[in-house]
Write a protein that holds these residues in place. Sequence first.
Motif, PDB file in Angstrom:
ATOM      1  N   LEU A   1       0.823  -1.218   0.000  1.00 55.41           N
ATOM      2  CA  LEU A   1       0.000   0.000   0.000  1.00 55.41           C
ATOM      3  C   LEU A   1       0.854   1.265   0.000  1.00 55.41           C
ATOM      4  O   LEU A   1       0.501   2.263  -0.635  1.00 55.41           O
ATOM      5  CB  LEU A   1      -0.902   0.013   1.224  1.00 55.41           C
ATOM      6  CG  LEU A   1      -2.333  -0.504   1.060  1.00 55.41           C
ATOM      7  CD1 LEU A   1      -3.054  -0.473   2.403  1.00 55.41           C
ATOM      8  CD2 LEU A   1      -3.093   0.312   0.039  1.00 55.41           C
ATOM      9  N   THR A   2       1.965   1.244   0.713  1.00 53.92           N
ATOM     10  CA  THR A   2       2.776   2.466   0.853  1.00 53.92           C
ATOM     11  C   THR A   2       3.400   2.898  -0.465  1.00 53.92           C
ATOM     12  O   THR A   2       3.755   4.069  -0.613  1.00 53.92           O
ATOM     13  CB  THR A   2       3.877   2.272   1.901  1.00 53.92           C
ATOM     14  OG1 THR A   2       4.697   1.150   1.530  1.00 53.92           O
ATOM     15  CG2 THR A   2       3.292   2.037   3.283  1.00 53.92           C
ATOM     16  N   VAL A   3       3.549   1.989  -1.425  1.00 58.04           N
ATOM     17  CA  VAL A   3       4.179   2.368  -2.693  1.00 58.04           C
ATOM     18  C   VAL A   3       3.162   2.520  -3.821  1.00 58.04           C
ATOM     19  O   VAL A   3       3.530   2.765  -4.962  1.00 58.04           O
ATOM     20  CB  VAL A   3       5.255   1.334  -3.112  1.00 58.04           C
ATOM     21  CG1 VAL A   3       6.354   1.266  -2.075  1.00 58.04           C
ATOM     22  CG2 VAL A   3       4.650  -0.047  -3.352  1.00 58.04           C
ATOM     23  N   HIS A   4       1.872   2.388  -3.494  1.00 58.69           N
ATOM     24  CA  HIS A   4       0.867   2.510  -4.555  1.00 58.69           C
ATOM     25  C   HIS A   4       0.813   3.937  -5.081  1.00 58.69           C
ATOM     26  O   HIS A   4       0.754   4.903  -4.320  1.00 58.69           O
ATOM     27  CB  HIS A   4      -0.514   2.115  -4.036  1.00 58.69           C
ATOM     28  CG  HIS A   4      -1.597   2.370  -5.040  1.00 58.69           C
ATOM     29  ND1 HIS A   4      -2.588   3.313  -4.854  1.00 58.69           N
ATOM     30  CD2 HIS A   4      -1.824   1.815  -6.264  1.00 58.69           C
ATOM     31  CE1 HIS A   4      -3.389   3.326  -5.900  1.00 58.69           C
ATOM     32  NE2 HIS A   4      -2.944   2.426  -6.776  1.00 58.69           N
ATOM     33  N   ASP A   5       0.815   4.057  -6.396  1.00 61.39           N
ATOM     34  CA  ASP A   5       0.722   5.356  -7.061  1.00 61.39           C
ATOM     35  C   ASP A   5      -0.508   5.323  -7.966  1.00 61.39           C
ATOM     36  O   ASP A   5      -0.513   4.649  -9.003  1.00 61.39           O
ATOM     37  CB  ASP A   5       1.985   5.630  -7.874  1.00 61.39           C
ATOM     38  CG  ASP A   5       1.983   7.025  -8.503  1.00 61.39           C
ATOM     39  OD1 ASP A   5       0.926   7.692  -8.471  1.00 61.39           O
ATOM     40  OD2 ASP A   5       3.038   7.437  -9.023  1.00 61.39           O
ATOM     41  N   ALA A   6      -1.548   6.037  -7.563  1.00 58.57           N
ATOM     42  CA  ALA A   6      -2.806   6.021  -8.317  1.00 58.57           C
ATOM     43  C   ALA A   6      -2.656   6.613  -9.709  1.00 58.57           C
ATOM     44  O   ALA A   6      -3.494   6.362 -10.585  1.00 58.57           O
ATOM     45  CB  ALA A   6      -3.881   6.788  -7.544  1.00 58.57           C
ATOM     46  N   ASN A   7      -1.598   7.383  -9.941  1.00 64.30           N
ATOM     47  CA  ASN A   7      -1.406   8.005 -11.250  1.00 64.30           C
ATOM     48  C   ASN A   7      -0.720   7.082 -12.249  1.00 64.30           C
ATOM     49  O   ASN A   7      -0.671   7.383 -13.436  1.00 64.30           O
ATOM     50  CB  ASN A   7      -0.591   9.308 -11.100  1.00 64.30           C
ATOM     51  CG  ASN A   7      -1.326  10.339 -10.279  1.00 64.30           C
ATOM     52  OD1 ASN A   7      -2.526  10.543 -10.481  1.00 64.30           O
ATOM     53  ND2 ASN A   7      -0.622  10.998  -9.364  1.00 64.30           N
ATOM     54  N   GLN A   8      -0.182   5.970 -11.755  1.00 61.36           N
ATOM     55  CA  GLN A   8       0.483   5.017 -12.637  1.00 61.36           C
ATOM     56  C   GLN A   8      -0.552   4.071 -13.266  1.00 61.36           C
ATOM     57  O   GLN A   8      -1.587   3.798 -12.663  1.00 61.36           O
ATOM     58  CB  GLN A   8       1.503   4.192 -11.857  1.00 61.36           C
ATOM     59  CG  GLN A   8       2.727   4.969 -11.407  1.00 61.36           C
ATOM     60  CD  GLN A   8       3.625   5.351 -12.570  1.00 61.36           C
ATOM     61  OE1 GLN A   8       3.647   4.689 -13.604  1.00 61.36           O
ATOM     62  NE2 GLN A   8       4.361   6.441 -12.406  1.00 61.36           N
ATOM     63  N   PRO A   9      -0.281   3.561 -14.477  1.00 62.50           N
ATOM     64  CA  PRO A   9      -1.171   2.553 -15.062  1.00 62.50           C
ATOM     65  C   PRO A   9      -1.266   1.339 -14.141  1.00 62.50           C
ATOM     66  O   PRO A   9      -0.356   1.073 -13.346  1.00 62.50           O
ATOM     67  CB  PRO A   9      -0.482   2.190 -16.387  1.00 62.50           C
ATOM     68  CG  PRO A   9       0.407   3.347 -16.692  1.00 62.50           C
ATOM     69  CD  PRO A   9       0.843   3.907 -15.368  1.00 62.50           C
ATOM     70  N   LEU A  10      -2.365   0.599 -14.256  1.00 65.30           N
ATOM     71  CA  LEU A  10      -2.609  -0.517 -13.351  1.00 65.30           C
ATOM     72  C   LEU A  10      -1.450  -1.507 -13.337  1.00 65.30           C
ATOM     73  O   LEU A  10      -1.004  -1.932 -12.271  1.00 65.30           O
ATOM     74  CB  LEU A  10      -3.906  -1.234 -13.742  1.00 65.30           C
ATOM     75  CG  LEU A  10      -4.232  -2.496 -12.943  1.00 65.30           C
ATOM     76  CD1 LEU A  10      -4.430  -2.158 -11.471  1.00 65.30           C
ATOM     77  CD2 LEU A  10      -5.479  -3.176 -13.505  1.00 65.30           C
ATOM     78  N   ALA A  11      -0.975  -1.914 -14.499  1.00 61.26           N
ATOM     79  CA  ALA A  11       0.088  -2.922 -14.558  1.00 61.26           C
ATOM     80  C   ALA A  11       1.346  -2.444 -13.843  1.00 61.26           C
ATOM     81  O   ALA A  11       1.989  -3.194 -13.109  1.00 61.26           O
ATOM     82  CB  ALA A  11       0.398  -3.279 -16.009  1.00 61.26           C
ATOM     83  N   THR A  12       1.686  -1.163 -14.049  1.00 60.38           N
ATOM     84  CA  THR A  12       2.883  -0.608 -13.408  1.00 60.38           C
ATOM     85  C   THR A  12       2.702  -0.513 -11.901  1.00 60.38           C
ATOM     86  O   THR A  12       3.587  -0.888 -11.125  1.00 60.38           O
ATOM     87  CB  THR A  12       3.188   0.784 -13.980  1.00 60.38           C
ATOM     88  OG1 THR A  12       3.334   0.691 -15.397  1.00 60.38           O
ATOM     89  CG2 THR A  12       4.467   1.350 -13.379  1.00 60.38           C
ATOM     90  N   ALA A  13       1.549  -0.012 -11.484  1.00 58.32           N
ATOM     91  CA  ALA A  13       1.278   0.117 -10.053  1.00 58.32           C
ATOM     92  C   ALA A  13       1.280  -1.243  -9.369  1.00 58.32           C
ATOM     93  O   ALA A  13       1.850  -1.414  -8.285  1.00 58.32           O
ATOM     94  CB  ALA A  13      -0.063   0.812  -9.844  1.00 58.32           C
ATOM     95  N   ALA A  14       0.643  -2.242 -10.001  1.00 59.74           N
ATOM     96  CA  ALA A  14       0.576  -3.575  -9.417  1.00 59.74           C
ATOM     97  C   ALA A  14       1.960  -4.208  -9.341  1.00 59.74           C
ATOM     98  O   ALA A  14       2.295  -4.876  -8.352  1.00 59.74           O
ATOM     99  CB  ALA A  14      -0.362  -4.457 -10.238  1.00 59.74           C
TER     100      ALA A  14
END
Length: 533
Positions: A406-419
Amino acid sequence: MVTPRGFDGDRLRSWARRAASELERRRVEINELNVFPVPDADTGSNMAHTMHAAVEATEQLGADATAAEVAEALAQGAVRGARGNSGVVLSQVMRGLAQSMTEETSGGVIVADALAAAVRFADRAIAEPVEGTVITVLRAAAVAAEEAAADSTANTLSGVAAAATGAAQQALANTPSQLEALRQAGVVDAGATGLVILLEALVAEVADGAAQHAPGVSEQGEGASRNSGSAAHSHGAAGNLEVMFYFRGEVGALGRLEDALGELGDSLVVARAGEDEGTVHIHTERAGEVIEQAFGAGKVSDLRLEILPAEPVTHAPKRVIIAVTPPGSLTELYGQAGAVTIAPGPDVVADILAAIRRSRAQEVILLPNGLLDSRNLVAVERATRAFEQTITLLATVRLVSGIAALTVHDANQPLATAAFTMSEAAGEMRTAVAHRAEKAGLIQGGPVGKGDIIVTAHGETVLIADTPAEALEGACRRLLDHGGEQVTVLYDPTYLHADELDALAVRFAETLGVEAVAYPADGLGAVAEIGVE
């Protein structure tokens, strides 16, 4: 407005007879759909026999039997007479109904409670539930019924029945996308078809009950009764329904009905065949109220319901993170980090699917946090194949690794990159868990006394200590032997105190140059979880 007659003993028995009759009438049709788990062409026969046995059990009751007595007889008869896998599931639906039937509960809530209980019973009854079958459709109906029952504009008996039926039709239409055998044969699931017939019979029974209760309104003809409640296979998400019926009333009744329906939906069209009769069409999220208004105003026939495609929801979040988390302070911690939390338990799969559906998010990331077993994971993965949303499952094996993700999640990144980034953070965290020994004995790491603290990592014993504080510091130092810049600790305040954690953080900062953060976690189920990254 006319309120549909409640589910008293007579009405419940009438629904059961209607459902049994319809299952028998469509027995061959359902048999021909039967390609899974083996193509033995007996699902329709099994369901018809099971429902007949349920109805037969009610014939021994007196005419004044209560709804609870009729429901119990239906359940006993269905369980005793169950044939085949589909018959067993049907019997569990009857059990759910019997468990939920009380005089104090409104009809809409009874339907929702009965379907939720049926999911629990069926899940326990089937050793290895397969998604894309009747269990998937049953779960979809239960989720929709629960949502409708919680909605003050749709929690009538007819509203909940319509919502459950629409969701079941939607899920039935999607079964070939979840099961290869169905896709290859070009059919929907046979057992699920039988369940949809039961729910469609409920919609028809409720509608007939409204007609019989309407003052000055004559009974529908036999043909109208047969058609009432029928629906084409749906083609969208449950919620917004297309309702169509033929209406005939006294002078001025059609005009008054048109005015009343104008407030209950949109796309209202009244195709008049005469001054006070014609076909009525409306799109609505309040189908129960529409049906009640129609039966209260005159004579209704050819009632049909169909789910409409969900309209774009511009205010919905693009992405949502769902985390399986014990209730308490951990729920607050995950919630503050932006996650929707689901408590582990027997209904966890249904709760996850309901949360996904309610979110209306385009993208969903699920953090199991080591609290879902393989059966749960398979059920979620297969059930969500029918969703229009994109669901990504991350391998978070502990609650502490879920926090790292959760601490590294970036909502602005595409789903694949964020995941990928979240999965990498969770995977690179070295974790351990500390438990208190309930009794003395000999374990892999050596002898332990009752009350000793055992620390394990990856299934192996790391150390055994006398006190929680000792165990925590020793475990942290072992994990830091392989490097690390930060220690994260989730601790049960029953065993460890904040001042002990503060002192540990100071020592690590001074001697190792490592930052340590700790969060109290009641309901953790352990003395502590430790993560090093």
